[in-house]
Each structure stands twice: as C-alpha cells, then as structure tokens.
Design an enzyme around this catalytic site. Structure first.
Site, PDB file in Angstrom:
ATOM      1  CG  HIS A 144      -2.455   2.558  -1.477  1.00 48.63           C
ATOM      2  ND1 HIS A 144      -2.528   2.371  -0.292  1.00 48.63           N
ATOM      3  CD2 HIS A 144      -3.948   1.826  -2.497  1.00 48.63           C
ATOM      4  CE1 HIS A 144      -3.643   1.740   0.242  1.00 48.63           C
ATOM      5  NE2 HIS A 144      -4.569   1.346  -1.324  1.00 48.63           N
ATOM      6  CD  GLN A 185      -2.404  -1.499   2.833  1.00 46.50           C
ATOM      7  OE1 GLN A 185      -3.513  -0.549   2.676  1.00 46.50           O
ATOM      8  NE2 GLN A 185      -2.547  -1.965   3.986  1.00 46.50           N
ATOM      9  N   PRO A 192       2.980  -3.389  16.370  1.00 39.84           N
ATOM     10  CG  PRO A 192       3.864  -1.998  15.683  1.00 39.84           C
ATOM     11  CD  PRO A 192       3.238  -2.716  15.277  1.00 39.84           C
ATOM     12  CD  GLU A 193      -0.839   0.787  17.438  1.00 41.50           C
ATOM     13  OE1 GLU A 193      -0.400   1.787  17.922  1.00 41.50           O
ATOM     14  OE2 GLU A 193      -2.055   0.495  16.927  1.00 41.50           O
ATOM     15  CG  ASP A 205       7.982   3.525   1.136  1.00 45.72           C
ATOM     16  OD1 ASP A 205       7.504   3.685   2.558  1.00 45.72           O
ATOM     17  OD2 ASP A 205       8.097   2.898  -0.139  1.00 45.72           O
ATOM     18  N   GLY A 236       2.813  -5.225   8.498  1.00 45.99           N
ATOM     19  CA  GLY A 236       3.031  -2.758   9.030  1.00 45.99           C
ATOM     20  C   GLY A 236       0.757  -2.499   8.641  1.00 45.99           C
ATOM     21  CB  THR A 237      -1.218  -2.561   6.865  1.00 46.11           C
ATOM     22  OG1 THR A 237      -2.472  -1.887   6.368  1.00 46.11           O
ATOM     23  CG2 THR A 237      -1.722  -4.043   7.206  1.00 46.11           C
ATOM     24  CB  SER A 238      -4.339   0.321  10.545  1.00 43.29           C
ATOM     25  OG  SER A 238      -4.971   1.522   9.220  1.00 43.29           O
TER      26      SER A 238
HETATM   27  N1  APR Z   1       6.923  -2.471  12.126  1.00 37.38           N
HETATM   28  C1  APR Z   1       5.197  -2.902  12.175  1.00 37.38           C
HETATM   29  N2  APR Z   1       4.216  -2.338  12.096  1.00 37.38           N
HETATM   30  C2  APR Z   1       4.365  -1.058  12.510  1.00 37.38           C
HETATM   31  C3  APR Z   1       5.396  -0.411  13.267  1.00 37.38           C
HETATM   32  C4  APR Z   1       6.629  -1.230  12.943  1.00 37.38           C
HETATM   33  N3  APR Z   1       7.543  -0.375  13.607  1.00 37.38           N
HETATM   34  N4  APR Z   1       5.212   1.506  13.712  1.00 37.38           N
HETATM   35  C5  APR Z   1       3.814   1.237  13.028  1.00 37.38           C
HETATM   36  N5  APR Z   1       3.362   0.352  12.768  1.00 37.38           N
HETATM   37  C6  APR Z   1       1.746  -0.160  12.559  1.00 37.38           C
HETATM   38  C7  APR Z   1       1.654   0.360  13.018  1.00 37.38           C
HETATM   39  O1  APR Z   1       0.935  -0.225  14.932  1.00 37.38           O
HETATM   40  C8  APR Z   1      -0.380   0.878  12.181  1.00 37.38           C
HETATM   41  O2  APR Z   1      -1.236  -1.000  12.433  1.00 37.38           O
HETATM   42  O3  APR Z   1       1.301   0.091  11.015  1.00 37.38           O
HETATM   43  C9  APR Z   1      -0.082   0.267  11.218  1.00 37.38           C
HETATM   44  C10 APR Z   1       0.880   1.459  10.221  1.00 37.38           C
HETATM   45  O4  APR Z   1      -0.685   2.062   9.533  1.00 37.38           O
HETATM   46  P1  APR Z   1      -1.692   3.290   8.626  1.00 37.38           P
HETATM   47  O5  APR Z   1      -0.747   4.785   9.133  1.00 37.38           O
HETATM   48  O6  APR Z   1      -2.776   3.414   8.915  1.00 37.38           O
HETATM   49  O7  APR Z   1      -1.599   3.247   7.245  1.00 37.38           O
HETATM   50  P2  APR Z   1      -1.522   1.499   6.421  1.00 37.38           P
HETATM   51  O8  APR Z   1      -2.693   0.452   7.327  1.00 37.38           O
HETATM   52  O9  APR Z   1      -0.914   1.672   5.153  1.00 37.38           O
HETATM   53  O10 APR Z   1      -2.924   2.456   5.571  1.00 37.38           O
HETATM   54  C11 APR Z   1      -3.109   2.217   4.237  1.00 37.38           C
HETATM   55  O11 APR Z   1      -4.400   4.291   4.531  1.00 37.38           O
HETATM   56  O12 APR Z   1      -3.974   6.297   4.537  1.00 37.38           O
HETATM   57  C12 APR Z   1      -3.983   5.769   3.065  1.00 37.38           C
HETATM   58  O13 APR Z   1      -3.335   5.255   1.499  1.00 37.38           O
HETATM   59  C13 APR Z   1      -2.394   5.276   2.395  1.00 37.38           C
HETATM   60  O14 APR Z   1      -1.610   3.109   1.592  1.00 37.38           O
HETATM   61  C14 APR Z   1      -2.684   4.291   2.912  1.00 37.38           C
HETATM   62  C15 APR Z   1      -3.364   3.199   3.410  1.00 37.38           C
END
Ligand code: APR
Length: 238
Positions: free
Chosen positions: A112, A94, A208-209, A97, A181-183
């Site tokens: 994306h 997603q 981590p969450e 970068d 690493g995705t929410s």
């Molecule tokens: N290692 C693994 N996971 C991590 C770390 C880490 N060091 N640090 C943070 N995280 C987790 C957080 O707990 C969270 O669940 O990474 C996740 C980041 O979530 P978002 O910031 O929502 O990113 P993402 O899931 O990629 O968002 C999806 O939303 O904003 C749009 O287009 C954008 O591609 C993005 C999409």
C-alpha cells in the site's frame, strides 16, 4: 504447534502489528478512524485526491505527526529475527508506517506504499520525505512544478504494478504463511493467505479478534502481536 520442516515463509501484516507502537488501527475494537467526521476510506480515496488534495495532505500529515512518537515493537523485531533465520522469507505489509523497515526488515513489499514518500500527480516523480517531517516537503514537483500527493495506495486505486504479482508468487510457493494484525477485509492483499493455504501452506493467524480468515487457519492465536509473535518466532526457529 508445527511439526514439519518449513523452508519458505511468507508473512502478511496489517495495522494491528503497529497498534502496540501507538499507531491507530482502522477497524476493530468497535471504532473506526475518522477525519473531521469523514470515514478514513473517504478521506483516503482517489476521489478526494482529485477533489481536495490539501485535505488529504492534512490527514496524512496528521498521521505522519503521530508516527513521530512511534517506534517498532517486539513483533516487528521478532519478524526480523525470523527473516534472518529462514533462507526463503518475504514480508508483505499493508502498513504504510515504515516501522518494519525501521525494525530492520529487508525482504519486504509495501503493497500500500509508504507514508513518507510522495509523488508528482502528473509526471509521477517520487520523493522520499524527511521521516515524519510535517508539513510534507516538497509540496511541488521539482521537475514539472505540479502538486505532489502521498505515494500510498488509496481506496479506488490499483496496487503498485509488480508488487502484488510478486506477493502472490511467494504466497503460492511458501510452506508457512503467518498473518499478523489484519482484519482481512481489504483485497487484493487479503487474498494472499487463501492463495497460500490453497497451495498447501500451514496458515497461522495472530489477532486479538476473530477475522474472516480464522476458519481457514491451521492455528489462530488469539492475542496481541507484541505478546504472541516473539514466542511464536522463538518456537519456530528453536
Ligand atoms: N496485535 C495484533 N492484532 C491487533 C492488535 C494487536 N495489538 N490490535 C488490533 N489488532 C487487529 C484488529 O483486531 C484487526 O483485526 O488488527 C486488525 C486491524 O485491522 P484494520 O484496522 O482493518 O487494518 P488492516 O487490516 O491493516 O487494514 C487493511 O485497509 O484501511 C485500509 O489501506 C488500509 O492497509 C489498510 C487496509
């Protein structure tokens, strides 16, 4: 731990895999990226491209500037090692970068888009920009003279045609699906792990969450990608 032979692996990565490279995430950690008081999902929207493309570029050029200092981390590199070991591998990211490609990932779908690509708002001609060259160049299309915009999927826009369908096909056919690493809040990308699980894949999450996916996972490894993914890959390919 996995006690079966897997031969087809699909990975979905999100902003968290790049966090240890210095790339800010959008959510999680109790804060949310904002730009001049505007939430990121407002500045990164199709509506803003229409209303104020210069402001959208200011936000994207700022992010491209941040990326100048960022390098792929151990998690990006571990996924390259996994890709080289498994016959059937696909990485769906997603992230825009470009760090997976810089780490050496080849079989990758950037659902994306990519922050270092732009496209004409009229004829849709695409331009590969100098990596992190700020401000963005070109600013105008050399075919039709119209403005260019980031070649990134913004809120309110569809995914690149074909990319999503290819990702769903892979997710439904793999026997090991790893989410890093995705929410898991943004669709349609977030549906991929559910498609994989429904089709019998073993589902591992690294975060981590907890996320809405955690309950579906066979394993939810709590921690940072840079610390967990290298060991996970070493165990998988041992
Ligand atoms: N290692 C693994 N996971 C991590 C770390 C880490 N060091 N640090 C943070 N995280 C987790 C957080 O707990 C969270 O669940 O990474 C996740 C980041 O979530 P978002 O910031 O929502 O990113 P993402 O899931 O990629 O968002 C999806 O939303 O904003 C749009 O287009 C954008 O591609 C993005 C999409």
């Amino acid at each position: 731990m996995i006690n079966f032979d897997f031969d087809s692996v699909c990975v979905l990565s999100g902003a968290g895999i790049s966090a240890e490279s210095g790339v800010p995430t959008f959510r999680g950690g109790g804060k949310s990226a904002v730009w001049k008081g505007m939430p990121f999902d407002e500045i990164s929207s199709a509506k803003m491209v229409k209303e104020n493309l210069d402001e959208v570029w200011e936000w994207f050029d700022y992010r491209r500037g941040v990326l100048k200092e960022c390098e792929p981390n151990k998690a990006h590199k571990a996924l390259v090692k996994l890709e080289k070991t498994v016959d059937d591998f696909l990485l769906v990211t997603q992230n825009v970068d470009g760090l997976h490609t810089r780490a050496g990932s080849e079989n990758i779908i950037e659902v994306h888009g990519n922050i270092n690509r732009s496209r004409c708002v009229v004829c849709r001609k695409r331009f590969q920009m100098q990596s992190h060259h700020v401000p963005h160049d070109p600013s105008k299309c050399d075919e039709c003279g119209n403005k260019v915009r980031p070649d990134v999927v913004l809120f309110g826009e569809m995914l690149p045609s074909g990319a999503y369908e290819r990702a769903v096909e892979k997710a439904s056919g793999c026997n090991l699906f790893i989410v890093v690493g995705t929410s898991a809040l943004v669709y349609p990308a977030a549906i991929l792990p559910e498609v994989a699980k429904r089709n019998g894949a073993y589902l591992i999450e690294v975060n981590p969450e907890e996320t809405p996916l955690t309950a579906y996972c066979d394993e939810s490894l709590r921690g940072k990608a840079g610390e967990i993914v290298p060991d996970l890959v070493s165990n998988l390919i041992a």
